[in-house]
Design an enzyme around this catalytic site. Structure first.
Site, mmCIF file in Angstrom:
data_model
loop_
_atom_site.group_PDB
_atom_site.id
_atom_site.type_symbol
_atom_site.label_atom_id
_atom_site.label_comp_id
_atom_site.label_asym_id
_atom_site.label_seq_id
_atom_site.Cartn_x
_atom_site.Cartn_y
_atom_site.Cartn_z
ATOM 1 N N GLU A 198 -5.762 -5.368 10.297
ATOM 2 C CA GLU A 198 -4.741 -4.357 10.550
ATOM 3 C C GLU A 198 -5.043 -3.637 11.861
ATOM 4 O O GLU A 198 -5.822 -2.672 11.872
ATOM 5 C CB GLU A 198 -4.721 -3.333 9.419
ATOM 6 C CG GLU A 198 -4.399 -3.913 8.065
ATOM 7 C CD GLU A 198 -3.830 -2.838 7.148
ATOM 8 O OE1 GLU A 198 -2.668 -2.967 6.771
ATOM 9 O OE2 GLU A 198 -4.546 -1.875 6.851
ATOM 10 N N ASN A 231 0.856 -1.198 0.000
ATOM 11 C CA ASN A 231 0.000 0.000 0.000
ATOM 12 C C ASN A 231 0.886 1.240 0.000
ATOM 13 O O ASN A 231 1.483 1.572 1.022
ATOM 14 C CB ASN A 231 -0.909 -0.024 1.241
ATOM 15 C CG ASN A 231 -1.745 1.234 1.368
ATOM 16 O OD1 ASN A 231 -1.869 2.015 0.412
ATOM 17 N ND2 ASN A 231 -2.322 1.441 2.533
ATOM 18 N N SER A 244 3.095 -2.637 10.340
ATOM 19 C CA SER A 244 4.549 -2.645 10.540
ATOM 20 C C SER A 244 5.208 -3.961 10.132
ATOM 21 O O SER A 244 6.139 -4.428 10.796
ATOM 22 C CB SER A 244 4.887 -2.278 11.993
ATOM 23 O OG SER A 244 4.439 -0.959 12.279
ATOM 24 N N GLY A 255 2.052 1.855 10.826
ATOM 25 C CA GLY A 255 2.969 2.979 10.726
ATOM 26 C C GLY A 255 3.661 3.327 12.029
ATOM 27 O O GLY A 255 4.283 4.386 12.131
ATOM 28 N N HIS A 268 -9.696 0.919 4.584
ATOM 29 C CA HIS A 268 -8.434 1.099 5.319
ATOM 30 C C HIS A 268 -8.688 2.032 6.500
ATOM 31 O O HIS A 268 -9.460 2.982 6.397
ATOM 32 C CB HIS A 268 -7.367 1.681 4.380
ATOM 33 C CG HIS A 268 -6.002 1.669 4.979
ATOM 34 N ND1 HIS A 268 -5.601 2.580 5.930
ATOM 35 C CD2 HIS A 268 -4.949 0.826 4.796
ATOM 36 C CE1 HIS A 268 -4.360 2.308 6.293
ATOM 37 N NE2 HIS A 268 -3.935 1.247 5.618
ATOM 38 N N LYS A 298 -0.074 4.269 -0.299
ATOM 39 C CA LYS A 298 -0.747 5.449 0.265
ATOM 40 C C LYS A 298 -0.560 6.650 -0.679
ATOM 41 O O LYS A 298 -0.667 6.510 -1.884
ATOM 42 C CB LYS A 298 -0.244 5.728 1.676
ATOM 43 C CG LYS A 298 -0.252 4.477 2.557
ATOM 44 C CD LYS A 298 0.007 4.751 4.001
ATOM 45 C CE LYS A 298 0.106 3.426 4.747
ATOM 46 N NZ LYS A 298 -0.106 3.535 6.146
ATOM 47 N N GLU A 339 -7.112 4.396 7.703
ATOM 48 C CA GLU A 339 -6.875 5.830 7.440
ATOM 49 C C GLU A 339 -8.078 6.446 6.738
ATOM 50 O O GLU A 339 -8.426 7.604 6.978
ATOM 51 C CB GLU A 339 -5.579 5.997 6.623
ATOM 52 C CG GLU A 339 -4.357 5.731 7.492
ATOM 53 C CD GLU A 339 -3.109 5.281 6.745
ATOM 54 O OE1 GLU A 339 -3.056 5.418 5.503
ATOM 55 O OE2 GLU A 339 -2.188 4.791 7.418
HETATM 56 C C1 PEP Z 1 -0.973 -0.030 5.996
HETATM 57 O O1 PEP Z 1 -0.977 1.143 5.696
HETATM 58 O O2 PEP Z 1 -1.874 -0.761 5.597
HETATM 59 C C2 PEP Z 1 0.119 -0.527 6.825
HETATM 60 C C3 PEP Z 1 0.020 -1.738 7.301
HETATM 61 O O3 PEP Z 1 1.174 0.329 7.058
HETATM 62 P P1 PEP Z 1 2.584 -0.052 7.767
HETATM 63 O O4 PEP Z 1 3.057 -1.334 7.127
HETATM 64 O O5 PEP Z 1 3.477 1.103 7.466
HETATM 65 O O6 PEP Z 1 2.306 -0.231 9.210
#
Ligand code: PEP
Length: 251
Positions: A168, A10, A213, A174, A96, A12, A98
């Site tokens: 997630e 992803n 992460s 993040g 997601h 973003k 976000e």
């Molecule tokens: C994501 O944005 O779906 C995500 C898992 O980000 P990160 O791997 O940076 O935690």
């Protein structure tokens, strides 16, 4: 039952078209080393076509980061599922965290978006996960139940196997603070059990991704868990070496 691992990157709101093209060309050349996992990139809308063009015929998926439930209409700033397909997409992230936070994306909206994606021929990836507060107050399972059951409420029998669910935990996105393999497996096992309640004959075909992460250093032990069928990778997917290493760990 055999579920092919899926590693989805992803991006973003990162990368210019030129950067996206260079990344996709590198991926195309080097994916042979990554082996049996399916890989997908989720670029910003502006780079969907260049990434899809560079990866055409490679088997690498190209996913949108959102799509609207309506086929068209007066929805400024939105994008229809068919438009994603027109730009070369093969799948779409939906819900997601976000977008749930920044754009007030609701479970009801997602209940319409998932079947709209399926109708357009896209692989929907429904993202679910609890906040740190919800985990600390013991409501993780009820949050996951609500997000999974409502988010998939518009899916027809026979279509569940085409849907991917990404667990997630928001506190791990993040932050560099990944869930432990045990915590991630517990949540994935719970989601799989709920899926068996609503689509017994398809639940074991559905791929459940872990996101939060994921990096080359922790990918293998997360992906070794029985109900973790791949990863949704944010930050580490911006670097081709990292994404390739994670894909190799899944193979
Ligand atoms: C994501 O944005 O779906 C995500 C898992 O980000 P990160 O791997 O940076 O935690």
């Amino acid at each position: 039952m055999s579920r092919r691992p899926l590693i989805a990157g992803n991006w973003k709101m990162f990368k210019s078209r030129a950067e996206a093209l260079a990344f996709a060309e590198r991926l195309r050349q080097e994916l042979a080393v990554a082996g049996a996992a399916e890989v997908a990139i989720c670029p910003p809308y502006t780079s969907l076509d260049v990434v899809a063009g560079a990866l055409a015929g490679s088997g690498v998926g190209v996913f949108g980061q959102n799509g609207h439930a309506a086929t068209d209409g007066a929805h400024t700033g939105e994008i229809a599922m068919a438009m994603l397909v027109d730009a070369g997409a093969t799948g779409v992230l939906l819900g997601h965290s976000e977008r749930r936070a920044d754009n007030n994306e609701t479970d009801q909206a997602l209940a319409a978006k998932v079947p709209a994606a399926l109708a357009a021929g896209l692989t929907p990836v429904l993202c679910v996960g609890e906040s740190e507060f919800e985990r600390d107050t013991g409501t993780t399972k009820s949050v996951l139940d609500r997000q999974v059951l409502e988010g998939l409420s518009g899916v027809a029998r026979g279509d569940f196997g085409k849907v991917v669910v990404a667990y997630e935990p928001i506190w791990a996105i993040g932050t560099g603070k990944s869930a432990t393999p045990e915590i991630a497996q517990e949540a994935h096992g719970w989601i799989r059990a709920q899926l068996r309640e609503i689509c017994a004959d398809e639940a074991d075909d559905m791929r459940l991704l872990y996101g939060g992460s994921v990096k080359p250093e922790n990918a293998a032990e997360l992906l070794a868990q029985p109900d973790i069928d791949g990863a949704l990778v944010g930050g580490a997917s911006l670097d081709a070496d990292s994404l390739l290493a994670i894909a190799a760990a899944a193979s």
